[in-house]
Design an enzyme around this catalytic site. Structure first.
Site, PDB file in Angstrom:
ATOM      1  N   ILE A   1       0.902   7.173  -2.332  1.00 21.95           N
ATOM      2  CA  ILE A   1       0.404   7.313  -0.963  1.00 21.95           C
ATOM      3  C   ILE A   1       1.158   6.455   0.039  1.00 21.95           C
ATOM      4  CG2 ILE A   1      -1.331   5.492  -1.203  1.00 21.95           C
ATOM      5  CD1 ILE A   1      -1.659   8.825   0.766  1.00 21.95           C
ATOM      6  N   TYR A   2       1.866   5.425  -0.389  1.00 18.02           N
ATOM      7  CA  TYR A   2       2.541   4.529   0.549  1.00 18.02           C
ATOM      8  C   TYR A   2       3.622   5.296   1.322  1.00 18.02           C
ATOM      9  CZ  TYR A   2       0.422   0.669  -2.122  1.00 18.02           C
ATOM     10  OH  TYR A   2      -0.443  -0.190  -2.750  1.00 18.02           O
ATOM     11  N   SER A   3       3.481   5.294   2.612  1.00 17.59           N
ATOM     12  CA  SER A   3       4.369   6.070   3.494  1.00 17.59           C
ATOM     13  C   SER A   3       4.454   7.521   3.036  1.00 17.59           C
ATOM     14  CB  SER A   3       5.769   5.463   3.558  1.00 17.59           C
ATOM     15  OG  SER A   3       5.757   4.232   4.229  1.00 17.59           O
TER      16      SER A   3
END
Length: 325
Positions: A60-62
């Site tokens: 989910i990060y960036s």
């Protein structure tokens, strides 16, 4: 650099883990302070030069850009066999099957993570949160199959209640499936609720603990009134710590006092406290500057006395649970 085994495994990890949420693309993420690829690569390279071999990111990060940036940098700068690469699964989008820990979601997301990371396997594949809408039996069997397919070496969990973690482990043991070897939980000097149940459970079961937010989004490292770009724009950290700020300020001031006693930056005191907490294997430290890495690694040389630890811990009051949602 110091190295340790991750929990009850033979896996060697550096005692500082580089958290990679700060690498990716701010245009694809909720945090405007995230570094793009060009600015991220020198930090990742310097982490390797310092002996850090443990890197933690998430799908989910960036919205996937973090995995892309981290994977490309590690492939360019490191020997893959020497790196411990961790990522996570759970969060996604609001469309049907776009998130969660169903068999469909896990099987889809692990392949996407492998592609973005540019690797054939993930060393530590972690569930980012508990999924209240999927039977834990379905999740644990799917994770077991991911391991047996060679797509992950180990599995870990993050941010849940101790009873949930124990239930998942019991289901795995009962069915002969792969069990979790690590717990990535929220733990620092101004948030210590994990000491009540999760840490004793992990000690008893020999689970490696890799705490996130070890510096409380930087609050433990600077004067109370000092602000940064992140402190001004990060609504997530505001929701975590603003409600208890009145009580936390005393602890932050004591960190500064002990740092003055040892003539070291405050970050080293906050991390030294965490590194002595059993059964912590490696705090996950974010870095958007090379100096952040150097200060974190230097914390390994700081030894706090029992009196120091008691002084830092004494003002703490119970906090609302944050993370295990």
């Amino acid at each position: 650099m110091q190295y340790t085994k991750l929990g009850n495994t033979g896996l060697d990890v550096s005692r500082i883990c580089l958290g990679c949420m700060g690498f990716g693309d701010p245009d694809r993420w909720i945090h405007p302070w995230v570094l793009k690829e060009k600015e991220s690569r020198p930090i990742i390279k310097h982490a390797l030069d310092l002996g850090i071999n443990f890197f933690d990111t998430a799908n989910i990060y960036s919205n996937g850009a973090s995995e892309e940036v981290v994977g490309k940098a590690l492939n360019d700068f490191a020997n893959r066999d020497e790196i411990v690469l961790a990522t996570k699964v759970h969060f996604g989008n609001d469309r049907p099957n776009g998130s969660g820990l169903s068999r469909k979601a896990i099987m889809t997301e692990v392949d996407k993570s492998l592609q973005r990371l540019g690797t054939d396997y993930i060393d530590l594949y972690q569930i980012h949160r508990w999924d209240y809408h999927t039977p834990i039996e379905e999740t644990m069997e799917a994770l077991h199959d991911v391991v047996k397919a060679g797509k992950a070496r180990y599995i870990g969990a993050s941010a849940m209640y101790a009873w949930q973690f124990q239930k998942a482990q019991h289901i795995a043991e009962k069915n002969g499936w792969t069990s979790f070897v690590s717990m990535q939980d929220h733990l620092n000097l101004i948030y210590r609720e994990e000491e009540r149940e999760m840490l004793p459970l992990c000690r008893e079961e020999k689970i490696g603990v890799i705490p996130y937010s070890p510096l409380a989004a930087g609050r433990l490292t600077r004067d109370w009134q000092e602000t940064t770009e992140r402190s001004k724009t990060d609504d997530v950290q505001k929701s975590k710590y603003d409600p208890t700020a009145q009580h936390d300020r005393v602890i932050v001031e004591r960190v500064a006092e002990i740092a003055g006693k040892y003539n070291v930056p405050r970050v080293q005191i906050a991390l030294a406290w965490l590194l002595q907490k059993q059964p912590v294997s490696a705090p996950i430290v974010g870095a958007t500057k090379v100096s952040h890495l150097e200060d974190a690694v230097a914390a390994l040389t700081v030894t706090l006395t029992p009196e120091d630890i008691a002084y830092l811990e004494e003002p703490y009051v119970p906090h609302p649970v944050v993370g295990a949602l």
